[in-house]
Design a protein around this motif. Structure first.
Motif, PDB file in Angstrom:
ATOM      1  N   ILE A  93       0.816  -1.219   0.000  1.00  0.00           N
ATOM      2  CA  ILE A  93       0.000   0.000   0.000  1.00  0.00           C
ATOM      3  C   ILE A  93       0.857   1.281   0.000  1.00  0.00           C
ATOM      4  N   GLN A  94       2.167   1.153   0.256  1.00  0.00           N
ATOM      5  CA  GLN A  94       3.059   2.316   0.205  1.00  0.00           C
ATOM      6  C   GLN A  94       3.772   2.450  -1.134  1.00  0.00           C
ATOM      7  N   LEU A  95       3.429   1.594  -2.081  1.00  0.00           N
ATOM      8  CA  LEU A  95       4.150   1.540  -3.350  1.00  0.00           C
ATOM      9  C   LEU A  95       3.987   2.836  -4.142  1.00  0.00           C
ATOM     10  N   ARG A  96       5.120   3.331  -4.666  1.00  0.00           N
ATOM     11  CA  ARG A  96       5.129   4.521  -5.501  1.00  0.00           C
ATOM     12  C   ARG A  96       5.522   4.213  -6.946  1.00  0.00           C
ATOM     13  N   GLU A  97       6.386   3.221  -7.120  1.00  0.00           N
ATOM     14  CA  GLU A  97       6.808   2.836  -8.460  1.00  0.00           C
ATOM     15  C   GLU A  97       6.685   1.332  -8.617  1.00  0.00           C
ATOM     16  N   LEU A  98       5.974   0.894  -9.664  1.00  0.00           N
ATOM     17  CA  LEU A  98       5.871  -0.521 -10.007  1.00  0.00           C
ATOM     18  C   LEU A  98       6.208  -0.630 -11.484  1.00  0.00           C
ATOM     19  N   ILE A  99       7.422  -1.098 -11.769  1.00  0.00           N
ATOM     20  CA  ILE A  99       7.923  -1.163 -13.141  1.00  0.00           C
ATOM     21  C   ILE A  99       8.198  -2.616 -13.489  1.00  0.00           C
ATOM     22  N   LEU A 100       7.360  -3.149 -14.372  1.00  0.00           N
ATOM     23  CA  LEU A 100       7.438  -4.555 -14.762  1.00  0.00           C
ATOM     24  C   LEU A 100       7.614  -4.673 -16.276  1.00  0.00           C
ATOM     25  N   ALA A 101       8.231  -3.687 -16.898  1.00  0.00           N
ATOM     26  CA  ALA A 101       8.354  -3.644 -18.353  1.00  0.00           C
ATOM     27  C   ALA A 101       9.309  -4.706 -18.881  1.00  0.00           C
ATOM     28  N   ASP A 102       9.004  -5.171 -20.105  1.00  0.00           N
ATOM     29  CA  ASP A 102       9.893  -6.058 -20.862  1.00  0.00           C
ATOM     30  C   ASP A 102      10.277  -7.327 -20.103  1.00  0.00           C
ATOM     31  N   ILE A 103       9.307  -7.978 -19.533  1.00  0.00           N
ATOM     32  CA  ILE A 103       9.496  -9.340 -19.008  1.00  0.00           C
ATOM     33  C   ILE A 103       8.389 -10.214 -19.593  1.00  0.00           C
ATOM     34  N   GLU A 104       8.373 -11.486 -19.285  1.00  0.00           N
ATOM     35  CA  GLU A 104       7.478 -12.424 -19.952  1.00  0.00           C
ATOM     36  C   GLU A 104       6.208 -12.670 -19.139  1.00  0.00           C
ATOM     37  N   LEU A 105       5.495 -11.600 -18.809  1.00  0.00           N
ATOM     38  CA  LEU A 105       4.269 -11.756 -18.035  1.00  0.00           C
ATOM     39  C   LEU A 105       3.115 -12.147 -18.942  1.00  0.00           C
ATOM     40  N   SER A 106       2.119 -12.753 -18.312  1.00  0.00           N
ATOM     41  CA  SER A 106       0.908 -13.157 -19.036  1.00  0.00           C
ATOM     42  C   SER A 106      -0.306 -12.848 -18.163  1.00  0.00           C
ATOM     43  N   GLY A 107      -1.478 -13.169 -18.667  1.00  0.00           N
ATOM     44  CA  GLY A 107      -2.690 -12.927 -17.892  1.00  0.00           C
ATOM     45  C   GLY A 107      -3.176 -11.485 -18.037  1.00  0.00           C
ATOM     46  N   THR A 108      -3.986 -11.071 -17.096  1.00  0.00           N
ATOM     47  CA  THR A 108      -4.571  -9.729 -17.124  1.00  0.00           C
ATOM     48  C   THR A 108      -4.011  -8.867 -15.993  1.00  0.00           C
ATOM     49  N   ILE A 109      -4.398  -7.588 -16.023  1.00  0.00           N
ATOM     50  CA  ILE A 109      -3.976  -6.668 -14.962  1.00  0.00           C
ATOM     51  C   ILE A 109      -5.016  -6.726 -13.851  1.00  0.00           C
ATOM     52  N   GLY A 128      -7.113  -5.489 -11.229  1.00  0.00           N
ATOM     53  CA  GLY A 128      -7.456  -4.158 -10.750  1.00  0.00           C
ATOM     54  C   GLY A 128      -7.448  -4.027  -9.242  1.00  0.00           C
ATOM     55  N   GLU A 129      -7.732  -5.138  -8.526  1.00  0.00           N
ATOM     56  CA  GLU A 129      -7.841  -5.059  -7.071  1.00  0.00           C
ATOM     57  C   GLU A 129      -6.525  -4.681  -6.377  1.00  0.00           C
ATOM     58  N   ILE A 130      -5.378  -4.888  -7.071  1.00  0.00           N
ATOM     59  CA  ILE A 130      -4.106  -4.570  -6.409  1.00  0.00           C
ATOM     60  C   ILE A 130      -3.923  -3.062  -6.241  1.00  0.00           C
ATOM     61  N   PHE A 131      -4.702  -2.264  -7.004  1.00  0.00           N
ATOM     62  CA  PHE A 131      -4.515  -0.810  -6.961  1.00  0.00           C
ATOM     63  C   PHE A 131      -5.447  -0.103  -5.979  1.00  0.00           C
ATOM     64  N   GLN A 132      -6.339  -0.853  -5.355  1.00  0.00           N
ATOM     65  CA  GLN A 132      -7.377  -0.214  -4.547  1.00  0.00           C
ATOM     66  C   GLN A 132      -6.825   0.649  -3.419  1.00  0.00           C
ATOM     67  N   ASN A 133      -5.724   0.220  -2.828  1.00  0.00           N
ATOM     68  CA  ASN A 133      -5.156   0.953  -1.692  1.00  0.00           C
ATOM     69  C   ASN A 133      -3.796   1.591  -1.993  1.00  0.00           C
ATOM     70  N   MET A 134      -3.384   1.558  -3.262  1.00  0.00           N
ATOM     71  CA  MET A 134      -2.090   2.168  -3.628  1.00  0.00           C
ATOM     72  C   MET A 134      -2.264   3.665  -3.903  1.00  0.00           C
ATOM     73  N   VAL A 135      -2.603   4.410  -2.900  1.00  0.00           N
ATOM     74  CA  VAL A 135      -2.947   5.823  -3.089  1.00  0.00           C
ATOM     75  C   VAL A 135      -1.735   6.670  -3.463  1.00  0.00           C
ATOM     76  N   ASP A 136      -0.525   6.165  -3.225  1.00  0.00           N
ATOM     77  CA  ASP A 136       0.689   6.941  -3.527  1.00  0.00           C
ATOM     78  C   ASP A 136       1.358   6.512  -4.825  1.00  0.00           C
ATOM     79  N   LEU A 137       0.748   5.589  -5.574  1.00  0.00           N
ATOM     80  CA  LEU A 137       1.380   5.076  -6.788  1.00  0.00           C
ATOM     81  C   LEU A 137       1.509   6.173  -7.839  1.00  0.00           C
ATOM     82  N   ARG A 138       2.744   6.337  -8.315  1.00  0.00           N
ATOM     83  CA  ARG A 138       3.025   7.369  -9.310  1.00  0.00           C
ATOM     84  C   ARG A 138       3.372   6.794 -10.674  1.00  0.00           C
ATOM     85  N   THR A 139       3.981   5.617 -10.684  1.00  0.00           N
ATOM     86  CA  THR A 139       4.410   5.007 -11.937  1.00  0.00           C
ATOM     87  C   THR A 139       3.960   3.552 -11.994  1.00  0.00           C
TER      88      THR A 139
END
Length: 580
Positions: free
Chosen positions: A485-501, A503-514
């Motif tokens: 919940i204190q996360l400000r930057e979440l950078i997961l670019a250019d890796i081999e992820l799959s599935g969907t995004i 939405g519930e992980i963002f509910q309490n990330m009020v300080d997320l900037r990136t």
């Protein structure tokens, strides 16, 4: 009276004058009396004029004598003070004779506006030695003022111009202990409080940080024999470092950071035997780092960052008291010193240089180390796990932008005190199967390596920055990210992820900037509506993904206002505010 109408005739004892029909009679006695009065008036006027002239000449003479005596007195005082400065303080007499030098200006200012002999202080109960110190230190401060381009009024000696922000009591006849930035010791060696500052004492510190001071640091500072702290950081000082500053026997802190001082660090600085802090950072110093600094045995804090030093790092092996060493942003080359006896070291920052070789295992001797920053060098080899086994106080490790290889050692990851770990832009490899050692971190950057495994599916409540991009990680975005919940930057670019995004992980990330998911080609689904509620979000990257749908008006409004930078894949996304 018309003279041609006057006629005279002889009538014996009296004279008769005719004017028309009128006859005027005069006697000899009245005529003599009138002449006497006229003569007396003329004599009085002559006497008054003579007396006036004599008085004027006397006044002129007295003024001339007084002026001559004053000039003679000033000349005599100047000669006496000049002799004292050349003999007792070893000041070059040529500097005192040249009217354009700060030394000469200071001499003349003191002669004209301040006590010029030690008798002034002796009469107030001081002995001859103390009186000499008090006279000399006033002269030194005045030299400093004139060396920093200050000017004074010719009549009263007050400040006419100075670039300084604050000049309280400077260039007055007040005790120097009241001059702004000056702290003094009393006769018992105690620092004056505000009530005692009006008394004369010896200068213990000169602290004028961030005061817009322009000019040079004069050699005369060395004459402040009791000076323990000199702090002139964040000004505009130029010139070079005075080598004779090494003659200041009690100097413990020398802080000249954030100026424009050039030249080399004098080798004589190694003679400062009680120096504990040397901060010359953010200047224009050049050349090599003198080995003689390794003889300033009491050094605890050495900061030379952001200069133009070149060459190898000096041998500092004898500085067993060193607690902080900062040499960032220079051009030091060669291998890393092993610092085998730096048992008290708490901060070691050698980033942004050209250092090569491996990280020495001898670093394990630095058991009190809290920060290790070796970023932006050319280091190679594996990260030696044994070097970190004993570092129970380590909070920050920054080894990014090198060519380090191998796996992340478990000894490093499992340090319970660790808060920040930056290993980005290296050649690290291996699979991270257990993320639990990283659970207590606040910052984790391992981008642009060859690491593999699945993303961390554990709780990381303290995490503020998580950068895992450009690796070989795979799998889904874990729902456990919702606990960050204190996360400000979440950078997961250019890796081999799959599935969907999720939405519930963002509910309490009020300080997320990136939030950057770019380059994950098989991530699908739609843009979560929860992202619309993140008012702090300033970067949203979903370009080169398979995410579909429509960018909402809320996100577009933020993009149009300049509050949000947005990248999307126009092939799959409908976006009215994007350059598609």
């Amino acid at each position: 009276m018309e003279m041609h109408n006057l006629k005279s005739s002889d009538t014996g004892s009296e004279g008769v004058f005719r004017r028309g029909d009128e006859i005027l009679h005069t006697t000899p006695s009245s005529h003599a009396s009138e002449n006497s009065r006229v003569e007396r008036r003329r004599s009085l006027r002559r006497n008054i004029c003579v007396v006036g002239i004599i008085l004027l000449l006397v006044i002129i003479y007295l003024v001339a004598v007084r002026s001559s005596k004053k000039d003679d007195g000033a000349d005599q005082a100047s000669t006496v003070l000049s002799s004292f400065l050349t003999t007792s303080a070893s000041i070059d007499s040529a500097l005192l004779k040249d009217p354009d030098t700060p030394q000469s200006k200071a001499l003349q200012w003191i002669v004209k506006h301040n006590p010029t002999t030690t008798d002034h202080w002796i009469s107030r109960g001081r002995n001859e030695e103390d009186a000499q110190k008090l006279l000399l230190q006033r002269y030194v401060l005045v030299v400093f003022f004139f060396s920093t381009l200050g000017t004074v009024d010719k009549n009263d000696g007050s400040i006419k111009y100075s670039s300084w922000n604050v000049t309280t009591n400077w260039m007055t006849d007040q005790s120097v202990c009241t001059w702004y930035g000056v702290n003094c010791l009393d006769e018992f060696g105690q620092i004056f409080d505000d009530l005692d500052a009006t008394e004369d004492g010896v200068i213990e510190s000169l602290q004028l940080p961030s005061n817009s001071i322009i000019g040079i640091l004069p050699d005369e500072i060395r004459l402040l024999g009791e000076l323990q702290k000199l702090d002139l950081r964040d000004n505009a000082l130029e010139g070079t470092l005075p080598s004779r500053l090494s003659e200041t026997p009690k100097l413990k802190e020398l802080v000249l950071a954030e100026n424009q001082i050039g030249g080399k660090v004098p080798t004589q600085f190694g003679q400062l035997q009680v120096l504990e802090m040397l901060d010359l950072s953010q200047n224009e110093l050049e050349g090599s780092m003198p080995d003689e600094l390794g003889y300033a045995f009491e050094l605890r804090y050495l900061n030379l960052e952001m200069n133009d030093f070149k060459g190898k790092i000096a041998d500092l092996s004898l500085l067993g008291n060193l607690e902080e060493l900062n040499l960032r942003f220079n051009t030091f080359y060669g291998t890393l010193p092993d610092f085998y006896n730096m048992y008290k070291m708490k901060l070691l920052t050698l980033a942004h240089n050209e250092l090569t070789g491996t990280i020495p295992t001898q670093y394990r001797a630095m058991t009190l180390l809290e920060t290790l920053n070796l970023a932006n060098n050319e280091l190679t080899g594996a990260i030696p796990g044994e070097a970190f086994q004993t570092m129970d106080h380590l909070k920050k490790v920054i080894l990014s932008h090198n060519r380090l290889s191998g796996a992340i050692p478990s000894e490093l990851a499992s340090l319970g005190s660790l808060e920040e770990l930056d290993l980005g832009d290296n050649d690290l490899s291996g699979s991270i199967d257990d993320w639990s050692p990283f659970a207590g971190l606040t910052i984790l950057r391992v981008h642009n390596n060859h690491l593999s495994g699945e993303l961390p599916n554990i709780t990381m409540p303290s995490m503020r920055v998580l950068v895992l991009s450009m690796n070989n990680f795979m799998g889904y975005i874990p729902t456990q990210f919702a606990d960050m919940i204190q996360l400000r930057e979440l950078i997961l670019a250019d890796i081999e992820l799959s599935g969907t995004i999720p939405g519930e992980i963002f509910q309490n990330m009020v300080d997320l900037r990136t939030f950057n998911l770019e380059g994950n080609h098989i991530v699908s689904g739609t843009i979560p509506t929860e992202l619309e509620q993140l008012n702090s979000l300033s970067y949203l990257g979903i370009e080169e993904t398979a995410v579909t749908g429509t960018v909402s008006s809320v996100i577009c409004d933020r993009k149009i206002s300049g509050a949000l930078e947005l990248t999307v894949n126009c092939e799959y996304i409908e976006c009215d505010c994007c350059d598609c």
